[in-house]
Design an enzyme around this catalytic site. Structure first.
Site, short mmCIF file in Angstrom:
data_model
loop_
_atom_site.label_atom_id
_atom_site.label_comp_id
_atom_site.label_asym_id
_atom_site.label_seq_id
_atom_site.Cartn_x
_atom_site.Cartn_y
_atom_site.Cartn_z
N ASN A 1 -10.77 56.63 45.22
CA ASN A 1 -11.94 56.10 44.53
C ASN A 1 -12.70 55.67 45.35
OD1 ASN A 1 -13.96 55.76 43.11
ND2 ASN A 1 -13.39 54.58 41.03
N ASP A 2 -12.44 54.71 45.91
CA ASP A 2 -13.05 53.70 46.92
C ASP A 2 -12.67 53.88 48.13
OD1 ASP A 2 -13.70 51.98 45.27
OD2 ASP A 2 -12.08 50.59 45.39
N VAL A 3 -12.08 54.75 48.45
CA VAL A 3 -11.32 55.36 49.90
C VAL A 3 -11.73 56.44 50.14
CG1 VAL A 3 -9.27 54.41 49.80
CG2 VAL A 3 -8.82 56.41 48.75
#
Lengths: 100, 481
Positions: free
Chosen positions: B401-403
């Site tokens: 997600n964040d990456v």
């Protein structure tokens, strides 16, 4: 030379060696390297052993030493085995039969 | 110098040499496995050295042997069993646990020596200050390492969440008071000695609380860095214990691990574009941002079925898979491997994009995919693969997600801003396989999901990949593998 000055030299050189040993590490190896270095930091088994051996008949010291040895050995044995398990997966051939 | 001493020194030197070679070898893919074994052998030599030295000198009493055996059985068996039983997905937690135990060991040694001065050695300690200082450092660092590692493990296991009050500035006040408390106890020990031990226990408690107070506010995404730093601490604790029991071998090994751990921590920080100070004192990424960015809702979510996903994949020529922690949680690596085999059998080029901090630990994804037999050559690092996204037909985002959040590039107000990310949105089509619309570990909205070329496939990664495999086979891809 007394122990202190020797020990300080050893500390200095050991740290410098540590800084130099790992320069570029591929990300693949970050976890295994951390885990392996972690196992090595369990080298306090030596301190625990020394404590037990020098405790003579001091029961309290023997118990503390023994518990300390247990903790350190948990770190060492567990650490090396887990690292080995991780690294074995990188050698493709040997991991063929595995898989759940 | 008699013969025993010479042999003891020789064994010690050999152990140091092998340890250094071990650490060095662990940083290269080809030599890593042997290097790990080399380090284990070195450890064996080091133990041999201590036993040999004692046997040649004062001897080892039956009583001591008994207690040694007890400790070996207790720790050794437990360690061996734990190492075999633990699933690959919990690797970060288990490293944290082992690390905490190493810290505990140094702590216990220092407490033991402080309360019951070793008989044979005490006359040599001409310098009370040095002895006191090494005990203080060993207790302080050992205690922090222990509680910090246990908290880190508990957070990674999900047993502990990040309490919201720890995001408040007040926590600095708490931590400063713990630190001052420890410092006062330490100064007392140095000036008036251990005495009845009250100061010693104050130091133990103060530094234990400090370890908890510092680790608790740190968000899960930063945990790998913290574990690496704590690993470095346990090396320092070991070196301090080396001063306590006067073992040069212990000092060298501890110093090496301490320094190497620090370098590794730095490398990891760089991968996340975070400074060590912001990891330690900045608090969790998400908690601070959820306050101001809660107004932004998703507006343009496209969700699609597994069938559509399969059809798009069949028509693709180049596919990139982006694995994340969700893949590890779902244990879907083997199913993923089968899906990519099916694609490859149909002449589709499949690669894996590995973000340096995907998962909960650097290299987490590499270990996971290696377990599923994914060829090493297909794992591409971020810098290499980012150029390939524009020429890619389909990107499968699995539990990451964040990456893959483009905010990190576009939105300077985002807490993620500046973190290097995978430019998946450059590809023609992006499928995000995800259980729900919940945010990633940082708690930040992902702009990727709103983009027109992104489709969400909701479901557990393993289940979705299983269905995907069936669909692909129905389309005639892969066949028997």
């Amino acid at each position: 030379m007394n122990f202190l000055s020797e020990a300080l030299w050893v500390l200095l050189l050991g740290s410098l060696l540590g800084f130099e040993l790992i320069g570029k590490v591929p990300p693949t190896l970050h976890t295994p390297l951390m885990s392996g270095a972690n196992a090595i930091s369990g080298i306090t088994i030596l301190a625990a052993l020394t404590l037990i051996i020098k405790a003579a008949d001091n029961q309290a010291l023997l118990i503390i030493g023994s518990i300390s040895l247990g903790f350190a050995l948990f770190n060492v044995i567990g650490g090396f085995l887990v690292t080995d398990r991780m690294l074995r997966m990188f050698s493709r051939k040997s991991s063929k039969k595995k898989g759940n | 110098m008699n013969v025993t001493e010479i042999i003891k020194y020789a064994i010690d030197l050999l152990a140091v040499l092998l340890l250094a070679l071990g650490i060095k070898g662990l940083s290269k893919v080809r030599s890593a496995k042997d290097a790990n074994r080399l380090a284990a052998i070195a450890m064996g030599f080091a133990v041999l050295g201590v036993l040999f030295d004692s046997l040649g000198g004062t001897g080892i009493s039956i009583n001591s042997w008994l207690w040694i055996l007890l400790g070996v059985l207790f720790g050794g068996v437990l360690g061996a069993v734990t190492a075999q039983k633990v699933p690959m997905t919990s690797m970060p937690e288990i490293v944290a646990l082992f690390n905490g135990c190493g810290g505990m060991s140094s702590l216990l040694v220092a407490i033991g020596v402080a309360l019951f001065p070793i008989s044979g050695n005490s006359t040599e300690f001409n310098n009370q200050l040095v002895q006191g200082l090494s005990i203080v450092v060993s207790v302080f660092v050992g205690s922090i390492t222990f509680t910090g590692s246990i908290v880190a493990m508990a957070k990674l296991q999900g047993w502990l969440s990040t309490p919201s009050w720890t995001q408040n500035k007040i926590r600095h006040l708490f931590n400063i008071s713990f630190a001052v408390f420890s410092l006062v106890a330490a100064i007392n020990i140095l000036s008036i000695g251990v005495g009845d031990g009250i100061n010693l226990w104050m130091l133990v408690i103060g530094s234990a609380l400090l370890g908890i107070g510092v680790t608790l506010p740190i968000g899960g995404a930063d945990m790998p860095v913290v574990i690496s730093l704590l690993n470095s601490y346990s090396g320092v604790a070991a070196a301090a214990a080396g001063f306590v029991v006067r073992s040069q071998l212990l000092i060298v090994a501890g110093a090496m691990v301490g320094a190497a751990g620090l370098i590794l921590t730095q490398v990891m920080c760089k991968g996340m574009n975070r400074s060590l100070t912001s990891v330690l004192f900045g608090g969790a990424l998400g908690a601070s941002s959820s306050l101001k960015s809660s107004n932004s809702e998703y507006e343009n979510i496209t969700s699609c079925s597994v069938e559509e996903c399969a059809l798009t994949l069949e028509a693709a020529e180049r596919v990139i898979i982006v694995p994340g922690y969700g893949l590890a949680v779902a244990q879907a690596q083997h199913t993923l491997r089968e899906v990519s085999r099916a694609l490859e059998n149909n002449g589709i080029e499949v690669n894996y994009a590995i973000h340096p901090v995907a998962g909960r630990m650097p290299g987490h994804m590499n270990v996971l995919l290696a377990e599923a037999d994914v060829p090493y050559e297909q794992l591409k690092e971020m810098d290499v693969i980012n150029q390939d996204f524009p020429a890619t037909d389909v990107v499968l985002v699995l539990g990451a997600n964040d990456v893959v959040n483009p905010q990190a590039k576009n939105d300077s107000s985002s807490p993620l801003y500046g973190m290097p990310v995978l430019d998946v949105q450059e590809a023609r089509t992006v499928f995000v396989i995800k259980r729900g619309m919940s945010a990633g570990y940082s708690g930040i909205k992902n702009d990727l999901f709103d983009l027109p070329n992104t489709s969400m496939v909701f479901g557990d990664a393993k289940k979705v990949l299983g269905d995907l495999l069936l669909e692909l086979k129905e389309l005639g891809l892969g066949g028997k593998s």
